[in-house]
Scaffold this motif. Sequence first.
Motif, PDB file in Angstrom:
ATOM      1  N   MET A  45      28.921 -14.025  68.501  1.00 54.82           N
ATOM      2  CA  MET A  45      29.767 -14.686  69.484  1.00 54.82           C
ATOM      3  C   MET A  45      31.111 -13.989  69.632  1.00 54.82           C
ATOM      4  N   ALA A  46      31.729 -13.610  68.510  1.00 56.53           N
ATOM      5  CA  ALA A  46      33.051 -12.988  68.562  1.00 56.53           C
ATOM      6  C   ALA A  46      32.975 -11.535  69.019  1.00 56.53           C
ATOM      7  N   GLN A  47      32.014 -10.774  68.484  1.00 59.60           N
ATOM      8  CA  GLN A  47      31.980  -9.336  68.745  1.00 59.60           C
ATOM      9  C   GLN A  47      31.183  -8.962  69.992  1.00 59.60           C
ATOM     10  N   GLU A  48      30.408  -9.876  70.521  1.00 63.22           N
ATOM     11  CA  GLU A  48      29.630  -9.570  71.720  1.00 63.22           C
ATOM     12  C   GLU A  48      30.167 -10.365  72.911  1.00 63.22           C
ATOM     13  N   TYR A  49      29.814 -11.631  73.028  1.00 61.66           N
ATOM     14  CA  TYR A  49      30.346 -12.439  74.137  1.00 61.66           C
ATOM     15  C   TYR A  49      31.878 -12.460  74.104  1.00 61.66           C
ATOM     16  N   GLY A  50      32.442 -12.638  72.920  1.00 59.02           N
ATOM     17  CA  GLY A  50      33.898 -12.735  72.785  1.00 59.02           C
ATOM     18  C   GLY A  50      34.631 -11.455  73.135  1.00 59.02           C
ATOM     19  N   ALA A  51      33.956 -10.318  73.079  1.00 60.37           N
ATOM     20  CA  ALA A  51      34.580  -9.041  73.442  1.00 60.37           C
ATOM     21  C   ALA A  51      34.308  -8.673  74.893  1.00 60.37           C
ATOM     22  N   ARG A  52      33.112  -8.992  75.385  1.00 62.92           N
ATOM     23  CA  ARG A  52      32.756  -8.608  76.760  1.00 62.92           C
ATOM     24  C   ARG A  52      33.461  -9.481  77.793  1.00 62.92           C
ATOM     25  N   PHE A  53      33.565 -10.773  77.512  1.00 64.35           N
ATOM     26  CA  PHE A  53      34.195 -11.659  78.486  1.00 64.35           C
ATOM     27  C   PHE A  53      35.644 -11.248  78.779  1.00 64.35           C
ATOM     28  N   PRO A  54      36.507 -11.056  77.776  1.00 59.01           N
ATOM     29  CA  PRO A  54      37.886 -10.643  78.099  1.00 59.01           C
ATOM     30  C   PRO A  54      37.968  -9.267  78.751  1.00 59.01           C
ATOM     31  N   ALA A  55      36.981  -8.401  78.532  1.00 56.73           N
ATOM     32  CA  ALA A  55      36.975  -7.108  79.219  1.00 56.73           C
ATOM     33  C   ALA A  55      36.821  -7.311  80.721  1.00 56.73           C
ATOM     34  N   TRP A  56      35.970  -8.265  81.099  1.00 52.46           N
ATOM     35  CA  TRP A  56      35.809  -8.558  82.525  1.00 52.46           C
ATOM     36  C   TRP A  56      37.055  -9.242  83.082  1.00 52.46           C
ATOM     37  N   VAL A  57      37.689 -10.099  82.273  1.00 50.32           N
ATOM     38  CA  VAL A  57      38.938 -10.736  82.711  1.00 50.32           C
ATOM     39  C   VAL A  57      40.005  -9.673  82.971  1.00 50.32           C
ATOM     40  N   THR A  58      40.146  -8.744  82.033  1.00 47.87           N
ATOM     41  CA  THR A  58      41.135  -7.672  82.179  1.00 47.87           C
ATOM     42  C   THR A  58      40.837  -6.805  83.389  1.00 47.87           C
ATOM     43  N   THR A  59      39.570  -6.460  83.572  1.00 47.11           N
ATOM     44  CA  THR A  59      39.172  -5.656  84.722  1.00 47.11           C
ATOM     45  C   THR A  59      39.517  -6.366  86.031  1.00 47.11           C
ATOM     46  N   GLU A  60      39.333  -7.677  86.048  1.00 45.39           N
ATOM     47  CA  GLU A  60      39.600  -8.458  87.258  1.00 45.39           C
ATOM     48  C   GLU A  60      41.090  -8.509  87.574  1.00 45.39           C
ATOM     49  N   TRP A  61      41.917  -8.842  86.576  1.00 40.18           N
ATOM     50  CA  TRP A  61      43.336  -9.067  86.914  1.00 40.18           C
ATOM     51  C   TRP A  61      44.106  -7.759  87.102  1.00 40.18           C
ATOM     52  N   LEU A  62      43.594  -6.663  86.533  1.00 37.27           N
ATOM     53  CA  LEU A  62      44.221  -5.361  86.767  1.00 37.27           C
ATOM     54  C   LEU A  62      43.584  -4.615  87.941  1.00 37.27           C
ATOM     55  N   ASN A  63      42.589  -5.249  88.576  1.00 35.68           N
ATOM     56  CA  ASN A  63      41.906  -4.635  89.730  1.00 35.68           C
ATOM     57  C   ASN A  63      41.311  -3.276  89.379  1.00 35.68           C
ATOM     58  N   LEU A  64      40.679  -3.200  88.221  1.00 30.58           N
ATOM     59  CA  LEU A  64      40.024  -1.971  87.782  1.00 30.58           C
ATOM     60  C   LEU A  64      38.609  -1.906  88.339  1.00 30.58           C
ATOM     61  N   PRO A  65      38.030  -0.709  88.446  1.00 32.09           N
ATOM     62  CA  PRO A  65      36.630  -0.601  88.878  1.00 32.09           C
ATOM     63  C   PRO A  65      35.708  -1.341  87.916  1.00 32.09           C
ATOM     64  N   GLU A  66      34.638  -1.907  88.422  1.00 30.88           N
ATOM     65  CA  GLU A  66      33.741  -2.720  87.602  1.00 30.88           C
ATOM     66  C   GLU A  66      33.168  -1.949  86.414  1.00 30.88           C
ATOM     67  N   GLU A  67      32.957  -0.635  86.603  1.00 28.91           N
ATOM     68  CA  GLU A  67      32.349   0.130  85.503  1.00 28.91           C
ATOM     69  C   GLU A  67      33.274   0.260  84.298  1.00 28.91           C
ATOM     70  N   ILE A  68      34.558  -0.103  84.461  1.00 30.64           N
ATOM     71  CA  ILE A  68      35.500  -0.027  83.349  1.00 30.64           C
ATOM     72  C   ILE A  68      35.252  -1.139  82.327  1.00 30.64           C
ATOM     73  N   ALA A  69      34.726  -2.285  82.765  1.00 34.03           N
ATOM     74  CA  ALA A  69      34.585  -3.440  81.873  1.00 34.03           C
ATOM     75  C   ALA A  69      33.767  -3.138  80.606  1.00 34.03           C
ATOM     76  N   PRO A  70      32.530  -2.643  80.723  1.00 38.09           N
ATOM     77  CA  PRO A  70      31.788  -2.343  79.490  1.00 38.09           C
ATOM     78  C   PRO A  70      32.443  -1.239  78.670  1.00 38.09           C
ATOM     79  N   GLN A  71      33.038  -0.258  79.350  1.00 36.95           N
ATOM     80  CA  GLN A  71      33.738   0.808  78.637  1.00 36.95           C
ATOM     81  C   GLN A  71      34.917   0.246  77.840  1.00 36.95           C
ATOM     82  N   LEU A  72      35.671  -0.653  78.464  1.00 41.11           N
ATOM     83  CA  LEU A  72      36.809  -1.264  77.787  1.00 41.11           C
ATOM     84  C   LEU A  72      36.356  -2.130  76.617  1.00 41.11           C
TER      85      LEU A  72
END
Length: 268
Positions: free
Chosen positions: A1-28
């Motif tokens: 939960m912490a290292q998978e869902y808990g890490a991927r979800f905030p990556a998508w949040v960060t990608t969204e609010w910084l207007n980054l390309p979608e492919e950055i989320a898994p990389q981040l």
Amino acid sequence: MAQEYGARFPAWVTTEWLNLPEEIAPQLADTATAWVRAWRRMDGPVVNEMSERMYGIARDLVRSRREAPLPVEDDPASSLLAERVDGRPLDEEHLVGALRQSLVVGMVAPPILLGSICVHLSRDRELQHRLRTQPHLLPAAVEEFLRLYTPYRGFARTAAHEVELHGRTVRPAEPVTLVYASANRDADQFPDPDDFVLDRPNIASHLAFGRGRHRCAGMPLARLAVLVALEELLAGTGGFELDGPLEGARMPEIGYVSVPLRLTAGAA
């Protein structure tokens, strides 16, 4: 939960609010997770490598916004580029550093907090069921979880000048560690401090985000992100329980960094 869902979800949040390309989320997500794990085991070379990758994302973002700025009201990087101090733009180092720091702080705390919340709800199935069936209670629950499971327990500072505090003399250049998270379990402030109490009348006085001039600037986004993550987890499952050994965090963090869960499907 912490290292998978808990890490991927905030990556998508960060990608969204910084207007980054979608492919950055898994990389981040992968970069931040590797950075945090290396930091915890004091693996300097990997820490530096992952840190440089995040600097690279920040540099690319600044370069992209210079070439094609977005409306400053909608884009943090464009807003920073448009900022002027005494008529001068911010230095490149400060621009990149601020954005890189945004990438870091938004990725480290949420996995620990979400992990700790899931441990609590796995052990209190009645509360888990109540929050799943009464989602309007979630905002108040998030505040109490923040009080109980503040991801950072404290920080260190160095005294600038001599000061007398509680009968102790603190001298210049002397390092001081303040475990401020202990204030959230101060029985004088919060009766039954170790218990989850929904709608505490003074819950707004918790110190999960600090206080004063150094209070977390990302509070609104952090609250929203945790609320949505918990809301989606509860809505998407019929139940969940612990399913393996837990791994706790170390100083300066507090909480759980590995939380295996067994999920039960919800009603169709």
